[in-house]
Design a protein around this motif. Structure first.
Motif, PDB file in Angstrom:
ATOM      1  N   ASN A  31       2.484   2.751   2.652  1.00 59.63           N
ATOM      2  CA  ASN A  31       2.625   3.251   3.704  1.00 59.63           C
ATOM      3  C   ASN A  31       3.720   3.087   4.393  1.00 59.63           C
ATOM      4  N   PHE A  91       5.781   4.151   7.649  1.00 65.16           N
ATOM      5  CA  PHE A  91       5.602   4.010   9.303  1.00 65.16           C
ATOM      6  C   PHE A  91       6.974   3.654  10.092  1.00 65.16           C
ATOM      7  N   LYS A 105      -1.225  -0.202   8.619  1.00 66.17           N
ATOM      8  CA  LYS A 105      -2.328   0.191   7.748  1.00 66.17           C
ATOM      9  C   LYS A 105      -3.156  -1.078   7.029  1.00 66.17           C
ATOM     10  N   CYS A 106      -2.529  -1.924   6.575  1.00 59.97           N
ATOM     11  CA  CYS A 106      -3.170  -3.051   5.756  1.00 59.97           C
ATOM     12  C   CYS A 106      -2.996  -4.364   6.162  1.00 59.97           C
ATOM     13  N   CYS A 130       0.699  -1.258   0.051  1.00 60.76           N
ATOM     14  CA  CYS A 130       0.173   0.100  -0.205  1.00 60.76           C
ATOM     15  C   CYS A 130       0.874   1.091   0.240  1.00 60.76           C
ATOM     16  N   CYS A 174       2.660  -4.150   8.320  1.00 58.40           N
ATOM     17  CA  CYS A 174       2.047  -2.651   7.970  1.00 58.40           C
ATOM     18  C   CYS A 174       0.877  -2.315   8.836  1.00 58.40           C
TER      19      CYS A 174
END
Length: 81
Positions: A13, A15, A30-31, A11, A28
């Motif tokens: 993202n 981090f 987020k996903c 994705c 991740c």
């Protein structure tokens, strides 16, 4: 404790994560993909004195001289004019 920066390959993202094993790449947040890669991070260190952004009243370092003097790099010696 080391905080590393990662990017998710799925994705995109970016981090930060506190990781104890340098070779570990966390999933991740987020996903939840396990396909993450460690990013090259900028390094900031302080060797003493005030940091440049601490709001101190210390004078900035002298700029390099463009006079062509080969004897110094700061233009502060008596032979540079």
């Amino acid at each position: 404790m080391p905080i590393f920066e990662y990017q998710c390959d799925d994705c995109g993202n970016e981090f930060e994560e506190l990781v104890f094993d340098r070779d570990e790449c966390p999933p991740c947040p987020k996903c939840a993909s396990a396909k993450t890669s460690k990013l090259m991070s900028a390094v900031r260190s302080k060797v003493g004195g005030a940091s440049p952004d601490s709001g101190s009243d210390s004078a900035p370092a002298p700029a390099a001289s463009s006079s062509g003097c080969a004897g110094c790099s700061g233009g502060n010696c008596s032979s540079c004019h």
